[in-house]
Design a protein around this motif. Structure first.
Motif, PDB file in Angstrom:
ATOM      1  N   ALA A  50       0.826  -1.159  -0.182  1.00 31.30           N
ATOM      2  CA  ALA A  50       0.051  -0.024  -0.062  1.00 31.30           C
ATOM      3  C   ALA A  50       0.949   1.277   0.004  1.00 31.30           C
ATOM      4  N   LEU A  51       1.953   1.160   0.715  1.00 27.80           N
ATOM      5  CA  LEU A  51       2.866   2.432   0.892  1.00 27.80           C
ATOM      6  C   LEU A  51       3.613   2.677  -0.418  1.00 27.80           C
ATOM      7  N   LEU A  52       4.048   1.788  -0.997  1.00 27.60           N
ATOM      8  CA  LEU A  52       4.972   1.766  -2.351  1.00 27.60           C
ATOM      9  C   LEU A  52       3.988   1.997  -3.448  1.00 27.60           C
ATOM     10  N   THR A  53       2.947   1.580  -3.414  1.00 27.33           N
ATOM     11  CA  THR A  53       2.094   1.697  -4.776  1.00 27.33           C
ATOM     12  C   THR A  53       1.131   2.848  -4.698  1.00 27.33           C
ATOM     13  N   ARG A  54       0.512   3.302  -3.601  1.00 29.43           N
ATOM     14  CA  ARG A  54      -0.469   4.274  -3.210  1.00 29.43           C
ATOM     15  C   ARG A  54      -0.063   5.617  -2.421  1.00 29.43           C
ATOM     16  N   GLY A  55       1.254   5.127  -1.748  1.00 28.46           N
ATOM     17  CA  GLY A  55       1.704   6.210  -0.869  1.00 28.46           C
ATOM     18  C   GLY A  55       1.294   6.397   0.525  1.00 28.46           C
ATOM     19  N   PRO A  56       2.062   6.853   1.552  1.00 21.46           N
ATOM     20  CA  PRO A  56       1.839   7.071   2.983  1.00 21.46           C
ATOM     21  C   PRO A  56       0.171   7.413   3.475  1.00 21.46           C
ATOM     22  N   GLY A  57      -0.635   8.152   2.701  1.00 26.66           N
ATOM     23  CA  GLY A  57      -1.996   8.250   3.290  1.00 26.66           C
ATOM     24  C   GLY A  57      -2.478   7.052   3.046  1.00 26.66           C
ATOM     25  N   THR A  58      -2.662   6.220   2.047  1.00 26.16           N
ATOM     26  CA  THR A  58      -3.424   5.050   1.793  1.00 26.16           C
ATOM     27  C   THR A  58      -2.587   3.852   3.077  1.00 26.16           C
ATOM     28  N   ALA A  59      -1.574   4.023   3.032  1.00 24.70           N
ATOM     29  CA  ALA A  59      -0.847   2.965   3.836  1.00 24.70           C
ATOM     30  C   ALA A  59      -1.308   3.131   5.263  1.00 24.70           C
ATOM     31  N   ALA A  60      -1.501   4.650   5.879  1.00 24.97           N
ATOM     32  CA  ALA A  60      -2.051   5.147   7.041  1.00 24.97           C
ATOM     33  C   ALA A  60      -3.621   4.528   7.292  1.00 24.97           C
ATOM     34  N   ALA A  61      -4.267   4.777   6.028  1.00 27.07           N
ATOM     35  CA  ALA A  61      -5.711   4.567   6.112  1.00 27.07           C
ATOM     36  C   ALA A  61      -5.868   2.924   6.310  1.00 27.07           C
ATOM     37  N   LEU A  62      -4.933   2.216   5.486  1.00 31.69           N
ATOM     38  CA  LEU A  62      -4.866   0.668   5.756  1.00 31.69           C
ATOM     39  C   LEU A  62      -4.909   0.259   7.414  1.00 31.69           C
ATOM     40  N   VAL A  63      -3.948   0.860   7.997  1.00 26.38           N
ATOM     41  CA  VAL A  63      -3.515   0.533   9.288  1.00 26.38           C
ATOM     42  C   VAL A  63      -4.749   0.868  10.175  1.00 26.38           C
ATOM     43  N   LEU A  64      -5.183   2.141  10.027  1.00 20.80           N
ATOM     44  CA  LEU A  64      -6.074   2.781  10.961  1.00 20.80           C
ATOM     45  C   LEU A  64      -7.431   1.954  10.820  1.00 20.80           C
ATOM     46  N   VAL A  65      -7.924   1.290   9.561  1.00 21.69           N
ATOM     47  CA  VAL A  65      -9.056   0.709   9.449  1.00 21.69           C
ATOM     48  C   VAL A  65      -9.032  -0.762   9.738  1.00 21.69           C
ATOM     49  N   ALA A  66      -7.960  -1.274   9.042  1.00 21.73           N
ATOM     50  CA  ALA A  66      -7.720  -2.751   9.350  1.00 21.73           C
ATOM     51  C   ALA A  66      -7.074  -3.188  10.673  1.00 21.73           C
ATOM     52  N   THR A  67      -5.988  -2.328  10.968  1.00 28.86           N
ATOM     53  CA  THR A  67      -5.244  -2.956  12.185  1.00 28.86           C
ATOM     54  C   THR A  67      -5.940  -2.365  13.406  1.00 28.86           C
ATOM     55  N   GLY A  68      -6.232  -0.994  13.343  1.00 34.36           N
ATOM     56  CA  GLY A  68      -7.033  -0.443  14.606  1.00 34.36           C
ATOM     57  C   GLY A  68      -8.489  -0.939  14.691  1.00 34.36           C
ATOM     58  N   GLY A  69      -8.833  -1.256  13.496  1.00 30.83           N
ATOM     59  CA  GLY A  69     -10.400  -1.684  13.576  1.00 30.83           C
ATOM     60  C   GLY A  69     -10.587  -3.137  14.190  1.00 30.83           C
TER      61      GLY A  69
END
Length: 264
Positions: A50-69
């Motif tokens: 996610a970080l390499l292909t979409r950037g830090p914003g998407t990687a952070a959103a993934l962590v927030l939604v999937a890891t935090g959720g």
């Protein structure tokens, strides 16, 4: 994306595959440690992609939604029985936070991202994409829970009613997975940048991860882990996403060969 950056997800995927091949060849503490290592590798692979292909914003959103959720819903589940039923984790999967092994929310993230990208590849924007992505994640649990329960990594207090051939896991658990999957995928469709809602040339490793998870799980459960019922249930349900994805990718590869293009 440079060749080195493009190759990193493939390298991590290769290491992950080797780790998973080793799973049925081990037992006891070694198997538990390998399970933890595999989840960590999968997490690094998905978040790193996610970080390499979409950037830090998407990687952070993934962590927030999937890891935090994932952590939030598991903590609620352990404390209240909602939405998976009353269950308890053993101490074999490492340290816990709020009663949940730390690797559990990492596992949600590991498979949420490839399930999302598979749905993006297969379906246009809208509710259908969210539903397909949720199914892509939730059906993985037809492999995951029977395998982990067989190892004693977690247990349900009242595992009834259960699906035929899958004792120890209540049907409500799978319903809970689907509901959580719908919530996660709705959030990903809402909070991620537009780049996360379209295909990219570098998405090959995530498609390969999803298809490898499907095919290797069927083989492992049927042949190596003595879990034939979960092999059948998982094969039938996860096929809803895996089979169309394989067909679309195969057709794209054939088209590229005809036109002389090189796929990414």
């Amino acid at each position: 994306m440079s060749r080195v950056r493009a190759g990193l997800p493939w390298l991590l995927l290769g290491v992950l595959v080797l780790a998973q091949i080793g799973y049925p060849l081990t037992d006891g503490t070694t198997r538990a440690r390998l399970t933890v290592a595999t989840v960590v590798l999968g997490y690094l692979l998905s978040v790193g992609h996610a970080l390499l292909t979409r950037g830090p914003g998407t990687a952070a959103a993934l962590v927030l939604v999937a890891t935090g959720g994932g952590l939030a819903v598991e903590a609620v589940g352990v404390a209240t029985g909602v939405p998976f039923g009353f269950y308890d984790y053993s101490g074999e999967l490492g340290p816990k936070l709020l009663g949940v092994p730390v690797i559990i929310p990492l596992a949600w993230t590991w498979m949420a991202w490839p399930a999302w990208l598979a749905a993006v590849r297969l379906v246009g924007p809208g509710p259908g994409r969210v539903v397909l992505a949720a199914l892509g994640l939730a059906t993985w649990d037809l492999f995951l829970d029977p395998q982990m329960v067989a190892e004693g990594y977690w247990t349900w207090q009242d595992p009834t009613p259960a699906l035929p051939g899958l004792p120890g896991i209540p049907v409500g658990n799978y319903v809970g997975w689907l509901l959580v999957g719908l919530a996660m995928m709705t959030a990903l469709a809402t909070v991620t940048a537009p780049a996360a809602r379209e295909t990219r040339p570098g998405d090959g490793p995530m498609y390969a991860l999803y298809l490898w998870t499907y095919g290797s799980s069927v083989l492992a459960h049927a042949v190596f882990l003595d879990l034939p019922a979960s092999a059948v249930w998982g094969a039938a349900t996860m096929a809803v996403v895996a089979v169309p994805l394989a067909v679309v990718l195969a057709r794209a590869a054939a088209r590229d060969r005809r036109t002389g293009r090189v796929g990414a």
